[in-house]
Each structure stands twice: as C-alpha cells, then as structure tokens.
Scaffold this motif. Structure first.
Motif, PDB file in Angstrom:
ATOM      1  N   UNK A 161      44.542  -2.759   7.134  1.00 15.38           N
ATOM      2  CA  UNK A 161      43.186  -3.067   7.603  1.00 15.38           C
ATOM      3  C   UNK A 161      43.190  -4.347   8.418  1.00 15.38           C
ATOM      4  N   UNK A 162      43.905  -5.341   7.914  1.00 16.79           N
ATOM      5  CA  UNK A 162      44.007  -6.620   8.625  1.00 16.79           C
ATOM      6  C   UNK A 162      44.571  -6.408  10.031  1.00 16.79           C
ATOM      7  N   UNK A 163      45.684  -5.695  10.130  1.00 22.07           N
ATOM      8  CA  UNK A 163      46.315  -5.481  11.434  1.00 22.07           C
ATOM      9  C   UNK A 163      45.505  -4.553  12.335  1.00 22.07           C
ATOM     10  N   UNK A 164      44.712  -3.664  11.728  1.00 25.58           N
ATOM     11  CA  UNK A 164      43.842  -2.799  12.524  1.00 25.58           C
ATOM     12  C   UNK A 164      42.809  -3.631  13.275  1.00 25.58           C
ATOM     13  N   UNK A 165      42.240  -4.620  12.596  1.00 25.67           N
ATOM     14  CA  UNK A 165      41.186  -5.427  13.212  1.00 25.67           C
ATOM     15  C   UNK A 165      41.720  -6.578  14.060  1.00 25.67           C
ATOM     16  N   UNK A 166      42.814  -7.174  13.644  1.00 21.37           N
ATOM     17  CA  UNK A 166      43.276  -8.385  14.333  1.00 21.37           C
ATOM     18  C   UNK A 166      44.642  -8.245  14.992  1.00 21.37           C
ATOM     19  N   UNK A 167      45.480  -7.388  14.523  1.00 25.95           N
ATOM     20  CA  UNK A 167      46.784  -7.188  15.133  1.00 25.95           C
ATOM     21  C   UNK A 167      47.835  -8.181  14.695  1.00 25.95           C
ATOM     22  N   UNK A 168      47.443  -9.424  14.465  1.00 23.26           N
ATOM     23  CA  UNK A 168      48.408 -10.450  14.047  1.00 23.26           C
ATOM     24  C   UNK A 168      47.667 -11.635  13.419  1.00 23.26           C
ATOM     25  N   UNK A 169      48.435 -12.491  12.768  1.00 28.78           N
ATOM     26  CA  UNK A 169      47.845 -13.709  12.208  1.00 28.78           C
ATOM     27  C   UNK A 169      47.339 -14.608  13.332  1.00 28.78           C
TER      28      UNK A 169
END
Length: 170
Positions: free
Chosen positions: A7-15
């Motif tokens: 979910x994190x990478x879906x919305x932001x792609x990376x830190x």
C-alpha cells in the motif's frame, strides 16, 4: 505507519517520495500561514510586520515540534531542491526589513537578510535546544517557557536591533 508495504509503495513509490510529500505539505501550510499573516497585517508598520512574522513562525513550530527535525534534515541536504524555506517569502520579508530600515525603525547597519537569519535562527534553535535547558528553568516558569522565550526574542528584536541612536563606530 501501520499499513502494508504494498500500500505504501502504491501511493508513494519510495521513502523519498513520501518524504517529498510530507515536506511539501508542511512547507505549504507554513507558507500559507505566513502569507495570510503578512497580508492580514499589511497596514502595520514594517517593524511590527517583522514581529508578526517571527511570532507566526514560532507558533507554527510550537504546534508542530516534528517540523524542526525535518527542517534540520532538509537544510543539511546538499540538493537545493530540498531546502525548507521559500525564496519568494524570504524576498518579501527582506523587503519588509529594508522598509523598516528606510523608516528608521531598524538599524541601518544590519543586512536585512542577516536580520531574517538571526531571528529565524533564534526561533528554530529554541525548539532544537529546549530540552537541554528545561531543567534550568524554575519550576514556576516551566509551563510558560514557550511564551517567555517568544517574548524575549521580540525584546531582542525591539531593543537589540531597533534603532535608538546611531550605532558606535567599530
């Protein structure tokens, strides 16, 4: 964050993208707040506008203690795209400081941008170092330390940089 990694990478792609989003939102909040303050007090004399801007900056950081840490990281980054402050706002504040000098209410021997750096540094450093000095504050003043410090910054602005007499020759 309590969310699945996907979910994190879906919305932001990376830190780095998350960092950019958070920093951008907080920077936007500050810029909107400061712009509203300056526009709402435009009829004030320039030295009072400076005091309003300093107070607004203090209140912004006071209500968001995590921002100071983020600002420190941003300022240490060699990439200028990651700088915290906005050049348009800084230019406007520099103009206000110069107008106060022109009006004779701020010492003319101070470089306006240095005045901004000095006052913003006093605000930022308070939040960076507050924990180091808290134990030195008398218990009866501890609850009011933020207000005491802000008033002291404004006293330094009014009496430490505002013009009374011509400064002595160096």
């Amino acid at each position: 964050a309590g969310v699945a990694r996907g979910t994190f990478y879906l919305y932001f792609g990376s830190k780095a993208a998350l960092w950019d989003e958070v920093r951008g939102r907080l920077k936007g909040e500050y810029l909107n707040s400061q712009t509203t303050t300056l526009e709402g007090a435009a009829e004030l004399p320039p030295e009072q506008l400076l005091a309003q801007a300093i107070t607004n900056y203090f209140r912004f950081l006071q209500s968001r203690p995590h921002v100071v840490r983020m600002m420190s990281w941003s300022l240490l980054d060699p990439d200028p795209a990651y700088r915290w402050l906005d050049h348009t706002l800084n230019h406007r504040l520099k103009e206000i400081a110069a107008a106060a000098q022109e009006a004779g209410t701020v010492r003319r021997d101070l470089e306006p941008i240095c005045l901004l750096m000095l006052t913003s540094s006093m605000v930022e450093h308070y939040f960076e170092s507050k924990a180091e000095f808290t134990e030195l504050v008398p218990p009866e003043k501890a609850a009011d330390l933020d207000e005491i410090y802000l008033q002291n910054v404004l006293i330094v602005l009014r009496h430490g940089v505002l013009s009374i007499d011509d400064p002595p020759e160096a």
